[in-house]
Design a protein around this motif. Structure first.
Motif, PDB file in Angstrom:
ATOM      1  N   ARG A 111      70.416  27.090  44.302  1.00  0.00           N
ATOM      2  CA  ARG A 111      68.999  27.452  44.275  1.00  0.00           C
ATOM      3  C   ARG A 111      68.187  26.186  44.067  1.00  0.00           C
ATOM      4  NH1 ARG A 111      68.254  33.168  43.506  1.00  0.00           N
ATOM      5  NH2 ARG A 111      70.275  34.174  43.235  1.00  0.00           N
ATOM      6  N   ASN A 112      66.896  26.321  43.917  1.00  0.00           N
ATOM      7  CA  ASN A 112      66.024  25.170  43.754  1.00  0.00           C
ATOM      8  C   ASN A 112      66.376  24.347  42.509  1.00  0.00           C
ATOM      9  OD1 ASN A 112      63.815  23.455  44.301  1.00  0.00           O
ATOM     10  ND2 ASN A 112      62.533  24.631  42.915  1.00  0.00           N
ATOM     11  N   LYS A 113      66.561  25.013  41.358  1.00  0.00           N
ATOM     12  CA  LYS A 113      66.799  24.325  40.089  1.00  0.00           C
ATOM     13  C   LYS A 113      68.137  24.699  39.448  1.00  0.00           C
ATOM     14  CE  LYS A 113      61.862  24.339  39.069  1.00  0.00           C
ATOM     15  NZ  LYS A 113      60.818  24.796  38.139  1.00  0.00           N
ATOM     16  N   ALA A 120      71.630  24.845  35.053  1.00  0.00           N
ATOM     17  CA  ALA A 120      70.283  24.424  35.455  1.00  0.00           C
ATOM     18  C   ALA A 120      70.213  22.904  35.486  1.00  0.00           C
ATOM     19  CB  ALA A 120      69.244  24.968  34.490  1.00  0.00           C
ATOM     20  N   TRP A 121      69.624  22.355  36.533  1.00  0.00           N
ATOM     21  CA  TRP A 121      69.363  20.916  36.634  1.00  0.00           C
ATOM     22  C   TRP A 121      68.174  20.648  35.727  1.00  0.00           C
ATOM     23  CZ3 TRP A 121      72.467  17.724  39.273  1.00  0.00           C
ATOM     24  CH2 TRP A 121      72.039  16.403  39.456  1.00  0.00           C
ATOM     25  N   ARG A 134      71.761  17.820  46.508  1.00  0.00           N
ATOM     26  CA  ARG A 134      71.970  19.088  47.207  1.00  0.00           C
ATOM     27  C   ARG A 134      72.858  18.894  48.440  1.00  0.00           C
ATOM     28  NH1 ARG A 134      68.552  23.067  45.785  1.00  0.00           N
ATOM     29  NH2 ARG A 134      68.520  24.049  47.816  1.00  0.00           N
ATOM     30  N   GLU A 135      72.633  17.809  49.170  1.00  0.00           N
ATOM     31  CA  GLU A 135      73.405  17.538  50.384  1.00  0.00           C
ATOM     32  C   GLU A 135      74.893  17.363  50.073  1.00  0.00           C
ATOM     33  OE1 GLU A 135      71.544  14.242  52.356  1.00  0.00           O
ATOM     34  OE2 GLU A 135      69.689  15.381  52.686  1.00  0.00           O
ATOM     35  N   GLU A 153      66.739  31.192  48.109  1.00  0.00           N
ATOM     36  CA  GLU A 153      65.394  30.800  47.711  1.00  0.00           C
ATOM     37  C   GLU A 153      65.174  31.138  46.252  1.00  0.00           C
ATOM     38  OE1 GLU A 153      63.271  29.086  49.647  1.00  0.00           O
ATOM     39  OE2 GLU A 153      64.863  29.084  51.133  1.00  0.00           O
ATOM     40  N   GLY A 154      64.333  30.348  45.569  1.00  0.00           N
ATOM     41  CA  GLY A 154      63.976  30.682  44.188  1.00  0.00           C
ATOM     42  C   GLY A 154      64.389  29.702  43.180  1.00  0.00           C
TER      43      GLY A 154
END
Length: 139
Positions: free
Chosen positions: A84-86, A109-110, A127-128, A138-139
């Motif tokens: 996810r995003n974070k 969590a990052w 992320r890559e 998403e989110g």
């Protein structure tokens, strides 16, 4: 990206019946996560020292299929299952002689520790490195 973390069960990891005491699986999942980060080039010590970033645990779960005993050789295969995003979910598969003995996951969590701890978006360059075998949400 999949990583492998190997170890041998020590006497102190077992209970009176000679079977691994279940909290040790959670300790090994933590070890395997930090090993994973090191393998992708971002060991936890470097993340914290250079960027004040940590990956605190939000959730953990483990299902036990077969017992582990003193001196068993174990391989933990780990990979990011959701990104996810974070937040990311890392799956851990415990294997002895190629057979699955347990499987679990951690949600982490990052997080920036520069000041008050606060979740941050996972940088694209990290992320890559995590994206193979990942369901991006998403989110």
């Amino acid at each position: 990206m999949k990583s492998e973390f190997s170890f041998q069960v020590r006497w102190g990891d077992t209970d009176a019946a000679g079977i691994v005491f279940y909290p040790n699986f959670y300790k090994w999942m933590d070890d395997a996560t930090h090993n994973y980060l090191a393998i992708i080039g971002y060991p936890s010590s470097k993340l914290f020292a250079e960027h004040q970033i940590g990956v605190p645990l939000l959730e953990a779960n483990c299902m036990f299929k077969r017992p582990l005993l003193f001196e068993d050789q174990v391989v933990v295969e780990s990979f990011v299952e959701e990104l996810r995003n974070k937040v990311f979910k890392i799956k851990h598969e415990f294997k002895k002689e190629g057979q699955m003995v347990a499987e679990g996951y951690e949600v982490r969590a990052w997080t920036s520790f520069a000041g008050k701890p606060k979740a941050q978006p996972i940088p694209n360059y990290i992320r890559e490195l995590m994206v193979s075998q990942v369901e991006i949400l998403e989110g």
